[in-house]
Enzyme design. Structure first.
Site, PDB file in Angstrom:
ATOM      1  N   GLU A 288       4.074 -11.144  -5.183  1.00  0.00           N
ATOM      2  CA  GLU A 288       3.373 -11.418  -3.917  1.00  0.00           C
ATOM      3  C   GLU A 288       1.909 -11.786  -4.154  1.00  0.00           C
ATOM      4  O   GLU A 288       1.373 -11.543  -5.237  1.00  0.00           O
ATOM      5  CB  GLU A 288       3.452 -10.194  -3.004  1.00  0.00           C
ATOM      6  CG  GLU A 288       2.917  -8.926  -3.661  1.00  0.00           C
ATOM      7  CD  GLU A 288       2.376  -7.922  -2.666  1.00  0.00           C
ATOM      8  OE1 GLU A 288       1.558  -8.316  -1.817  1.00  0.00           O
ATOM      9  OE2 GLU A 288       2.765  -6.747  -2.759  1.00  0.00           O
TER      10      GLU A 288
ATOM     11  N   LYS B 112      -3.770 -12.712   5.603  1.00  0.00           N
ATOM     12  CA  LYS B 112      -2.670 -11.877   5.096  1.00  0.00           C
ATOM     13  C   LYS B 112      -1.480 -12.151   6.009  1.00  0.00           C
ATOM     14  O   LYS B 112      -1.535 -11.863   7.205  1.00  0.00           O
ATOM     15  CB  LYS B 112      -3.114 -10.413   5.167  1.00  0.00           C
ATOM     16  CG  LYS B 112      -2.043  -9.369   4.902  1.00  0.00           C
ATOM     17  CD  LYS B 112      -2.688  -7.972   4.887  1.00  0.00           C
ATOM     18  CE  LYS B 112      -1.664  -6.853   5.003  1.00  0.00           C
ATOM     19  NZ  LYS B 112      -2.309  -5.519   5.049  1.00  0.00           N
TER      20      LYS B 112
ATOM     21  N   VAL C  18       4.609  -7.807   1.004  1.00  0.00           N
ATOM     22  CA  VAL C  18       5.962  -7.487   0.540  1.00  0.00           C
ATOM     23  C   VAL C  18       6.985  -8.126   1.483  1.00  0.00           C
ATOM     24  O   VAL C  18       7.948  -8.769   1.044  1.00  0.00           O
ATOM     25  CB  VAL C  18       6.168  -5.956   0.460  1.00  0.00           C
ATOM     26  CG1 VAL C  18       7.646  -5.612   0.291  1.00  0.00           C
ATOM     27  CG2 VAL C  18       5.353  -5.366  -0.693  1.00  0.00           C
TER      28      VAL C  18
ATOM     29  N   ASP D 134       1.783   2.075  14.122  1.00  0.00           N
ATOM     30  CA  ASP D 134       1.532   1.247  12.941  1.00  0.00           C
ATOM     31  C   ASP D 134       2.547   1.557  11.848  1.00  0.00           C
ATOM     32  O   ASP D 134       2.425   2.529  11.114  1.00  0.00           O
ATOM     33  CB  ASP D 134       0.098   1.454  12.432  1.00  0.00           C
ATOM     34  CG  ASP D 134      -0.280   0.428  11.355  1.00  0.00           C
ATOM     35  OD1 ASP D 134       0.610  -0.326  10.917  1.00  0.00           O
ATOM     36  OD2 ASP D 134      -1.454   0.405  10.970  1.00  0.00           O
TER      37      ASP D 134
ATOM     38  N   SER E  35       4.566  -0.642   8.795  1.00  0.00           N
ATOM     39  CA  SER E  35       4.580  -1.945   8.120  1.00  0.00           C
ATOM     40  C   SER E  35       5.888  -2.682   8.375  1.00  0.00           C
ATOM     41  O   SER E  35       6.976  -2.082   8.370  1.00  0.00           O
ATOM     42  CB  SER E  35       4.409  -1.738   6.619  1.00  0.00           C
ATOM     43  OG  SER E  35       4.480  -2.975   5.958  1.00  0.00           O
TER      44      SER E  35
ATOM     45  N   LYS F 205       2.413   3.252  -0.620  1.00  0.00           N
ATOM     46  CA  LYS F 205       1.028   3.628  -0.875  1.00  0.00           C
ATOM     47  C   LYS F 205       0.759   5.033  -0.327  1.00  0.00           C
ATOM     48  O   LYS F 205       1.231   5.392   0.742  1.00  0.00           O
ATOM     49  CB  LYS F 205       0.095   2.577  -0.295  1.00  0.00           C
ATOM     50  CG  LYS F 205      -0.071   1.430  -1.304  1.00  0.00           C
ATOM     51  CD  LYS F 205      -0.668   0.204  -0.730  1.00  0.00           C
ATOM     52  CE  LYS F 205       0.397  -0.490   0.068  1.00  0.00           C
ATOM     53  NZ  LYS F 205      -0.072  -1.623   0.802  1.00  0.00           N
TER      54      LYS F 205
HETATM   55  N1  PSU Z   1       0.768  -2.957  -3.425  1.00  0.00           N
HETATM   56  C1  PSU Z   1      -0.481  -2.876  -3.991  1.00  0.00           C
HETATM   57  N2  PSU Z   1      -1.513  -3.431  -3.289  1.00  0.00           N
HETATM   58  C2  PSU Z   1      -1.332  -4.073  -2.073  1.00  0.00           C
HETATM   59  C3  PSU Z   1      -0.015  -4.157  -1.498  1.00  0.00           C
HETATM   60  C4  PSU Z   1       1.000  -3.579  -2.229  1.00  0.00           C
HETATM   61  O1  PSU Z   1      -0.662  -2.306  -5.088  1.00  0.00           O
HETATM   62  O2  PSU Z   1      -2.306  -4.580  -1.497  1.00  0.00           O
HETATM   63  C5  PSU Z   1       0.185  -4.883  -0.144  1.00  0.00           C
HETATM   64  C6  PSU Z   1       1.601  -5.426  -0.006  1.00  0.00           C
HETATM   65  O3  PSU Z   1       1.489  -6.814   0.242  1.00  0.00           O
HETATM   66  C7  PSU Z   1       2.172  -4.735   1.222  1.00  0.00           C
HETATM   67  C8  PSU Z   1       0.954  -4.552   2.038  1.00  0.00           C
HETATM   68  O4  PSU Z   1       3.143  -5.503   1.876  1.00  0.00           O
HETATM   69  O5  PSU Z   1       0.011  -4.081   1.042  1.00  0.00           O
HETATM   70  C9  PSU Z   1       1.178  -3.581   3.194  1.00  0.00           C
HETATM   71  O6  PSU Z   1       0.278  -3.876   4.211  1.00  0.00           O
HETATM   72  P1  PSU Z   1       0.454  -3.195   5.655  1.00  0.00           P
HETATM   73  O7  PSU Z   1       0.286  -1.726   5.421  1.00  0.00           O
HETATM   74  O8  PSU Z   1      -0.668  -3.782   6.495  1.00  0.00           O
HETATM   75  O9  PSU Z   1       1.820  -3.587   6.172  1.00  0.00           O
HETATM   76 MN    MN Z   2       0.299  -2.282   9.757  1.00  0.00          MN
END
Ligand code: PSU
Ligand code: MN
Length: 307
Positions: free
Chosen positions: A22, A83, A103, A135, A137, A156
């Site tokens: 990604e 993004k 992702v 919220d 993802s 994360k």
């Molecule tokens: N893994 C990492 N760093 C990142 C991400 C994943 O080590 O920045 C990214 C991925 O693209 C994942 C996104 O889809 O963070 C999730 O963002 P959100 O919580 O806004 O859905």
């Molecule tokens: Mn989000």
């Protein structure tokens, strides 16, 4: 509508192992000048294990499967590259915008290209205050739809990990611990949440993929949870301190939506004086190597199926 690098196109046509990567992780999760260098290191790790990397993103509105080094450099040098989650992709295409894929949107494009294995850092998931903010993802619902195995170090640690695992269960997404029964905690080897299943070889993973897609008409993703070894993890006490602080700052600033994850990752990188950055890079490389080995096992199966 979609364009392929010649290397990726040739590899897919010849049934060679390919690993999707990604661009959000590169463009929004890391900072210059580390990001471009790390993008190259991830691709090198995949090649060293005998697979072809396909870094995915939008160049001037065109979904590109296998960005060249020059294209990646341009994306890293362009200010404010959006993004893109799944729902944003058609808009960015219409407006001919560059875009970094998450992702979720990387899975969408990889699936369309027939790429079945994808390496990232950590999944997005349910945010801690999700019961009031909603919220969650789009990575999760996309995992229930797109047929791609995602190799990650868990989700994360800024997220509500228990709730994320519950959602993955509801969405029928298999979660396989690679040589572990503990769900990894991204920067940490262990999130504290147990897993039901452990696998020990890339072949067992490829077999699971084959059965999953046979049962579901080639629909739905899988999570391959690959912990960083304890010796390489972030110090857990430091982790917990920095996390509490980062969450408090994000909420004091009233951050919502897409900027939340990049803000918290950036906070970690600053507050640990680069230690979390080292760990983040190490876990992505660890995932890239395993993904390449899974892609090899998968392409061997494809050859067996044709024989
Ligand atoms: N893994 C990492 N760093 C990142 C991400 C994943 O080590 O920045 C990214 C991925 O693209 C994942 C996104 O889809 O963070 C999730 O963002 P959100 O919580 O806004 O859905
Ligand atoms: Mn989000």
């Amino acid at each position: 509508m979609v364009t392929y690098s010649p290397e990726v196109k040739a590899a897919l046509e010849a049934n060679q192992p390919v690993v999707a990567l990604e661009t959000t992780l590169i463009v929004h999760g890391l900072t210059a000048p580390d990001n471009l260098r790390v993008a190259g290191e991830i691709e090198d790790a995949i090649r060293a294990e005998g697979a072809v990397p396909a870094t995915i993103g939008l160049m001037a509105g065109v979904p590109t499967i296998g960005l060249t080094r020059d294209q990646l450099a341009e994306m890293c040098a362009t200010p404010d590259v959006p993004k893109l989650s799944v729902r944003d992709v058609p808009i960015a295409m219409a407006l001919k915008s560059h875009g970094a894929t998450t992702v979720a949107s990387t899975m969408l494009l990889a699936a369309r290209a027939g790429i079945r294995v994808f390496a990232t850092g950590g999944l997005g998931g349910v945010h801690r205050e999700a019961s009031s903010s909603f919220d969650e993802s789009a990575d999760l619902v996309t995992l229930s739809r797109e047929p791609v195995a995602v190799v990650c170090a868990g989700c994360k640690s800024i997220l509500d990990i228990g709730a994320t695992l519950e959602r993955l269960e509801t969405l029928n997404v298999p979660v396989l611990g690679y040589r572990t029964r503990k769900f990894p905690g991204f920067y940490l080897n262990d999130s504290g949440f147990p897993l039901d299943w452990q696998v020990d070889t890339p072949d067992q993973i490829a077999e699971t993929m084959r059965h999953h897609w046979a049962l579901h008409d080639t629909r739905g993703g899988l999570v391959i949870a690959n912990p960083l070894p304890v010796a390489q993890q972030l110090d857990p006490a430091l982790h917990d301190r920095v996390l509490a602080d980062g969450l408090a700052q994000a909420s004091a600033q009233g951050l919502r939506g897409k900027p939340v994850s990049p803000f918290l990752l950036g906070h970690f990188h600053a507050a640990t004086h680069g230690e979390s950055l080292r760990v983040n890079i190490a876990l992505v490389l660890n995932n890239a190597r395993l993904a390449a080995r899974i892609a090899r096992a998968w392409s061997e199966k494809a050859v067996e199926r044709r024989a």
